[in-house]
Every structure is written in structure tokens, then in C-alpha cells.
Motif scaffolding. Structure first.
Motif, PDB file in Angstrom:
ATOM      1  N   LYS A  71       0.851  -0.359  10.642  1.00 27.05           N
ATOM      2  CA  LYS A  71       1.480  -0.412   9.368  1.00 27.05           C
ATOM      3  C   LYS A  71       0.341  -0.011   8.274  1.00 27.05           C
ATOM      4  N   SER A  72      -0.654  -0.665   8.599  1.00 26.05           N
ATOM      5  CA  SER A  72      -1.909  -0.426   7.384  1.00 26.05           C
ATOM      6  C   SER A  72      -2.421   0.886   7.621  1.00 26.05           C
ATOM      7  N   MET A  75       0.182   3.103   5.761  1.00 27.45           N
ATOM      8  CA  MET A  75       0.215   2.873   4.428  1.00 27.45           C
ATOM      9  C   MET A  75      -0.906   3.518   3.770  1.00 27.45           C
ATOM     10  N   ALA A  79      -0.701   6.752   1.224  1.00 24.14           N
ATOM     11  CA  ALA A  79      -1.348   6.740  -0.020  1.00 24.14           C
ATOM     12  C   ALA A  79      -2.269   7.847  -0.239  1.00 24.14           C
TER      13      ALA A  79
END
Length: 99
Positions: A71-72, A75, A79
Motif C-alpha cells: 500500500k505504501s 500511495m 503521489a
């Protein structure tokens, strides 16, 4: 013939305004010193506050990345894509204005 400056005579060591002006100037200097000291104290307190907040946020991010690496990564990629899109729009808008 000797010319004298009335202002320097009035503010001189024996001038009549010395007893009126000097206490006011000393009081103003003391107030300015107090304001500078309070400002310096406030800056030190805020620096500590923001530093501690940044350290807490960094610890939370590190924990999240360890617990949710996929997930990191997604994300971070999202971004980055948004950021590149914004930069691309800015550059494209700038090139249209130059024509």
C-alpha cells in the motif's frame, strides 16, 4: 563668531531635555529588549514543537511502511503521478503563454 546647534545643546550633558528624554529612551529600550527576548523564547518553543511533531510523523510513516509495504508503494507511486501531472500542466501552460 561661534555658531551653536540648539539641538545638541538641548540634548547635551547639561541640556534641559536630558532629564525628560533619557528616561523615555531607556524605557523604550527596555521594552524592546523584553519583546526581543519573548520572541526568541517563542521561536525556541515552536522549533521544539515542530521538531517533535516531525519526529512523531516520521515514526508513524516508518511503522506504516513496515506494516503495509505494498500500500505504501502504491500511495507513493500515485503521489508521484499526481505531482508529475501538476508539473506537466504547469509547463504546458507556460509554453502556451510564450507563443
Amino acid at each position: 563668531m561661534s555658531y551653536s546647534n540648539p539641538l545638541s545643546n538641548a540634548l547635551g550633558a547639561n541640556g534641559p531635555l536630558e532629564s525628560d528624554v533619557m528616561p523615555v529612551l531607556n524605557h523604550a529600550a527596555q521594552q524592546a529588549d523584553g519583546l526581543l527576548q519573548r520572541g526568541a523564547d517563542a521561536l525556541r518553543e515552536n522549533r521544539t514543537f515542530f521538531k517533535e511533531g516531525a519526529e512523531r510523523t516520521q515514526a508513524q510513516v516508518n511503522t506504516y511502511v513496515r506494516e503495509e509495504p505494498l500500500k505504501s508503494l502504491l500511495m507513493a507511486a500515485a503521489a508521484g503521478a499526481v505531482l508529475m501531472g501538476v508539473v506537466g500542466l504547469m509547463l504546458r501552460g507556460r509554453s502556451h503563454h510564450s507563443h
